[in-house]
Scaffold this motif. Sequence first.
Motif, PDB file in Angstrom:
ATOM      1  N   VAL A   1     -31.229  47.929  64.177  1.00 23.12           N
ATOM      2  CA  VAL A   1     -31.667  49.641  63.586  1.00 23.12           C
ATOM      3  C   VAL A   1     -32.413  49.172  62.103  1.00 23.12           C
ATOM      4  O   VAL A   1     -31.752  48.580  61.328  1.00 23.12           O
ATOM      5  CB  VAL A   1     -30.323  50.360  63.322  1.00 23.12           C
ATOM      6  CG1 VAL A   1     -30.875  51.643  62.868  1.00 23.12           C
ATOM      7  CG2 VAL A   1     -29.617  50.511  64.555  1.00 23.12           C
ATOM      8  N   ALA A   2     -33.649  49.663  61.922  1.00 19.47           N
ATOM      9  CA  ALA A   2     -34.266  49.762  61.049  1.00 19.47           C
ATOM     10  C   ALA A   2     -34.224  51.192  60.220  1.00 19.47           C
ATOM     11  O   ALA A   2     -34.307  52.145  60.756  1.00 19.47           O
ATOM     12  CB  ALA A   2     -35.618  49.128  61.221  1.00 19.47           C
ATOM     13  N   VAL A   3     -33.845  51.174  58.889  1.00 20.98           N
ATOM     14  CA  VAL A   3     -33.822  52.263  58.134  1.00 20.98           C
ATOM     15  C   VAL A   3     -35.097  52.143  57.097  1.00 20.98           C
ATOM     16  O   VAL A   3     -35.094  51.160  56.148  1.00 20.98           O
ATOM     17  CB  VAL A   3     -32.569  52.549  57.519  1.00 20.98           C
ATOM     18  CG1 VAL A   3     -32.770  53.680  56.521  1.00 20.98           C
ATOM     19  CG2 VAL A   3     -31.449  52.491  58.427  1.00 20.98           C
ATOM     20  N   VAL A   4     -35.872  53.011  57.147  1.00 17.91           N
ATOM     21  CA  VAL A   4     -36.953  53.295  56.042  1.00 17.91           C
ATOM     22  C   VAL A   4     -36.705  54.346  55.225  1.00 17.91           C
ATOM     23  O   VAL A   4     -36.322  55.277  55.666  1.00 17.91           O
ATOM     24  CB  VAL A   4     -38.347  53.411  56.674  1.00 17.91           C
ATOM     25  CG1 VAL A   4     -38.836  51.941  57.539  1.00 17.91           C
ATOM     26  CG2 VAL A   4     -38.712  54.491  57.548  1.00 17.91           C
TER      27      VAL A   4
ATOM     28  N   PHE B   1     -44.938  57.002  41.995  1.00 21.39           N
ATOM     29  CA  PHE B   1     -44.556  57.489  42.995  1.00 21.39           C
ATOM     30  C   PHE B   1     -45.506  57.992  44.075  1.00 21.39           C
ATOM     31  O   PHE B   1     -46.255  58.827  43.700  1.00 21.39           O
ATOM     32  CB  PHE B   1     -43.591  58.838  42.873  1.00 21.39           C
ATOM     33  CG  PHE B   1     -42.391  58.455  42.136  1.00 21.39           C
ATOM     34  CD1 PHE B   1     -40.997  58.475  42.602  1.00 21.39           C
ATOM     35  CD2 PHE B   1     -42.461  58.254  40.537  1.00 21.39           C
ATOM     36  CE1 PHE B   1     -40.049  58.134  41.813  1.00 21.39           C
ATOM     37  CE2 PHE B   1     -41.405  58.151  39.906  1.00 21.39           C
ATOM     38  CZ  PHE B   1     -40.261  57.774  40.293  1.00 21.39           C
ATOM     39  N   THR B   2     -45.827  57.198  45.304  1.00 24.53           N
ATOM     40  CA  THR B   2     -46.895  57.291  46.040  1.00 24.53           C
ATOM     41  C   THR B   2     -46.626  58.282  47.129  1.00 24.53           C
ATOM     42  O   THR B   2     -45.633  58.751  47.432  1.00 24.53           O
ATOM     43  CB  THR B   2     -47.142  55.922  46.526  1.00 24.53           C
ATOM     44  OG1 THR B   2     -46.290  55.378  47.218  1.00 24.53           O
ATOM     45  CG2 THR B   2     -47.712  54.859  45.400  1.00 24.53           C
ATOM     46  N   ASP B   3     -47.747  58.730  47.894  1.00 25.78           N
ATOM     47  CA  ASP B   3     -47.664  59.474  48.934  1.00 25.78           C
ATOM     48  C   ASP B   3     -46.667  59.010  50.125  1.00 25.78           C
ATOM     49  O   ASP B   3     -46.830  57.603  50.748  1.00 25.78           O
ATOM     50  CB  ASP B   3     -49.098  59.603  49.683  1.00 25.78           C
ATOM     51  CG  ASP B   3     -49.101  60.305  50.730  1.00 25.78           C
ATOM     52  OD1 ASP B   3     -48.778  61.392  50.717  1.00 25.78           O
ATOM     53  OD2 ASP B   3     -49.212  59.611  51.944  1.00 25.78           O
TER      54      ASP B   3
ATOM     55  N   LEU C   1     -44.656  55.148  54.259  1.00 32.69           N
ATOM     56  CA  LEU C   1     -43.916  54.619  55.448  1.00 32.69           C
ATOM     57  C   LEU C   1     -44.591  54.131  56.513  1.00 32.69           C
ATOM     58  O   LEU C   1     -44.151  53.166  57.402  1.00 32.69           O
ATOM     59  CB  LEU C   1     -43.355  56.163  55.992  1.00 32.69           C
ATOM     60  CG  LEU C   1     -42.321  56.715  55.164  1.00 32.69           C
ATOM     61  CD1 LEU C   1     -41.979  58.123  55.451  1.00 32.69           C
ATOM     62  CD2 LEU C   1     -40.782  55.863  55.112  1.00 32.69           C
ATOM     63  N   LYS C   2     -45.994  54.484  56.601  1.00 31.25           N
ATOM     64  CA  LYS C   2     -46.681  53.959  57.555  1.00 31.25           C
ATOM     65  C   LYS C   2     -47.006  52.350  57.186  1.00 31.25           C
ATOM     66  O   LYS C   2     -46.539  51.530  58.246  1.00 31.25           O
ATOM     67  CB  LYS C   2     -48.315  54.380  57.595  1.00 31.25           C
ATOM     68  CG  LYS C   2     -48.200  55.811  58.496  1.00 31.25           C
ATOM     69  CD  LYS C   2     -49.872  56.488  58.478  1.00 31.25           C
ATOM     70  CE  LYS C   2     -49.974  57.504  59.343  1.00 31.25           C
ATOM     71  NZ  LYS C   2     -51.278  57.999  59.293  1.00 31.25           N
ATOM     72  N   GLU C   3     -47.226  51.935  56.153  1.00 25.78           N
ATOM     73  CA  GLU C   3     -47.165  50.850  55.800  1.00 25.78           C
ATOM     74  C   GLU C   3     -45.982  49.757  56.040  1.00 25.78           C
ATOM     75  O   GLU C   3     -45.870  48.866  56.506  1.00 25.78           O
ATOM     76  CB  GLU C   3     -47.679  50.687  54.131  1.00 25.78           C
ATOM     77  CG  GLU C   3     -47.546  49.234  53.579  1.00 25.78           C
ATOM     78  CD  GLU C   3     -47.946  49.322  52.094  1.00 25.78           C
ATOM     79  OE1 GLU C   3     -47.968  47.967  51.511  1.00 25.78           O
ATOM     80  OE2 GLU C   3     -48.031  50.440  51.646  1.00 25.78           O
ATOM     81  N   THR C   4     -44.800  50.466  55.716  1.00 28.50           N
ATOM     82  CA  THR C   4     -43.552  49.853  55.793  1.00 28.50           C
ATOM     83  C   THR C   4     -43.316  49.513  57.451  1.00 28.50           C
ATOM     84  O   THR C   4     -42.927  48.444  57.915  1.00 28.50           O
ATOM     85  CB  THR C   4     -42.388  50.574  55.020  1.00 28.50           C
ATOM     86  OG1 THR C   4     -42.471  50.798  53.875  1.00 28.50           O
ATOM     87  CG2 THR C   4     -41.095  49.847  55.260  1.00 28.50           C
TER      88      THR C   4
ATOM     89  N   ALA D   1     -47.157  62.044  61.736  1.00 26.88           N
ATOM     90  CA  ALA D   1     -47.877  60.954  61.096  1.00 26.88           C
ATOM     91  C   ALA D   1     -47.538  59.747  61.584  1.00 26.88           C
ATOM     92  O   ALA D   1     -47.972  58.752  61.814  1.00 26.88           O
ATOM     93  CB  ALA D   1     -48.265  61.032  59.681  1.00 26.88           C
ATOM     94  N   VAL D   2     -46.338  59.696  61.722  1.00 27.18           N
ATOM     95  CA  VAL D   2     -45.273  58.141  61.900  1.00 27.18           C
ATOM     96  C   VAL D   2     -44.505  58.546  63.351  1.00 27.18           C
ATOM     97  O   VAL D   2     -43.439  58.759  63.335  1.00 27.18           O
ATOM     98  CB  VAL D   2     -44.668  58.017  60.696  1.00 27.18           C
ATOM     99  CG1 VAL D   2     -44.074  56.593  61.115  1.00 27.18           C
ATOM    100  CG2 VAL D   2     -45.391  57.987  59.423  1.00 27.18           C
TER     101      VAL D   2
END
Length: 621
Positions: free
Chosen positions: A196-199, A222-224, A229-232, A269-270
């Motif tokens: 389980v990954a938590v972002v 403090f970024t978008d 989240l997409k990057e992570t 978006a994700v």
Amino acid sequence: MKRAAKKFASVLLLAGCFSLAFAGGKSDSGSSAKKAGGNFNYTKSGPLTKGTAATGDTVTISVAATSDMHGRIYPWEYATDTPSNNTGFAKTDTIVKQIKAQYPDTLLIDIGDSMQDNSAELFIDMDTHPMVQALNMLKYDVWIPGNHEFNFGLDFLQRNFQNFEGRVVCSNIKYADSGKNYLLPYQIYTIDGVRVAVVGATAPHVTQWEASAPDHFQNLDFTDPIASLKETVKSIEGQYDVLVAAVHISRQGEYEAEGKSGAFQIAEAVPELDIIFAGHEHATYCEKVNNTWVLEPGKYGSQVSVAKFDMKKDGDKWKLVNVTAENIDTKNVSDSSEVLTAFKSVDEKSKSNANQVVGKVAADFIPEGADFITGADHVTTMPRAQVTDTALMDIINTVQLYYTKADISTAALFNFDQNLKAGDFKRKDVAFIYKYDNTLMGVNITGKNLLAYMEWTLDYFQTAKDGDVTIAFNPNFRAYNYDMLAGITYEVDLSKPAGQRAVNVKFNGQPIDPNKTYKLAVNNYRFGTLKSKGWAKESDIYFNSVNDLPLTSTVRDLIVKYVQENMKGTLKPSCDNNWKIVGLPKSFNDPATIEKIKAGKITIPASSDGRTPNVKAVRVQ
């Protein structure tokens, strides 16, 4: 709301408190938390395991979450010194224990705004704040920082990050000088054999809300959240079986123009996300967006969000076959005896502080009652103090004018029910009329920008129409952004659309000069608004209570100071009636319709999240 902190000169530590459960409160890397924001090194990382791998072909795992606890451990509201039947870790722990009775390896997440409000500021000098001690005692696995976590400065925050025994996760806070992550962007757990990954992500507007105290976010961007989240998610592709997002972000984003970064937009978006636990909005909802559950557990511990993931073995991997999600109400559940025992000293200190007498109230400040229509103390229709000038708002503005030596002051009604009643004036009464730990600022502002700001804040109202009996509020504009001003006279013309409502605005009997500079008293949060809108800048600040009055820097402290030193300990209500609402139709306050409202035959709707009352005008028809 988002508030900067009071820098307390000293706070009495609770001698011997928590020794039972928290002997190991400091982490071995806690010393690094003493350094400035740019040097902070959050060293906790690596995969973690809960439970043992399932032996069969199917397994169900569970994730639970709380959010926006805001200093609630005991089910008690210290600003009013009254019990609550659905707040605090003492309530949520009972629900979590019920969940863990069926799913012992449940992953437990808190989605931020933990260490502010409800007397939490009394304990900021402790090595580990009681709210973090509660997270540790209740075995929280993940903590997402909320915007209020930054209220008391980076030293305080980083010390508590290090002393939290789980993982602090947030992907969209970066170091400004290097672009590297400030905290862990994700954490992967193996739960009963399932990866389980938590972002995590938080509201990206902290630099605006903490604009008066830039050291609270020193060297941080403090970024978008969607981009981060997409990057992570891309960086951990193939490393998880279930993907969980925990975001301290409202459904549609904080501001209408920036709604693209809300929790619902994240779901769009994700699409890789299997579920999104949200916070920040203080709302309770559980909805599917882009085939992804998005849910939020309200505020203060009123709900616990829980999701269950049914997994099936597919070769040597687990495949997600079904997700169920719900919010479980804590109303009237029994209190956790372990929590009550461990934090008894915190409760006692908070109650003692709340009941400290600091003066006298000579007479009721709103004798007609807080509710404009019913006259009751509890508002169910229109808050009187938002539609008429009152002595209650005037005392706040009077205090602000005095200490800033400003021409004009502005303040908001933070609690619809707030009032001051004749009798002892206690610290809980100060917290009741001024909910937040805001500090006070004086800024130079041009008449042009002052008028622009007034029009912005008056967007709180809806335009009145023929047939309207009541005044309606804008459901998309928070009450804490609607300010009432002192030091000038003005009218609010609700027959006009937003942007044209501030009329007959005068200072010393003369119309506001767009080219003249005026001195304006504001709290630190509103300065963030002025700065973000381009109506004021850092160089316009001529007074900051954090620096100029460091021992009494919050508006709440200054109210007490003013009452004791300038009013000789006795508050006497006085209202200058410097503003009024005009442009209302003849149908306004229609007696027959008003009687139906009083009788409960007509209910005025609130916003969908319950935070804004009176969002639709009652009409004669």
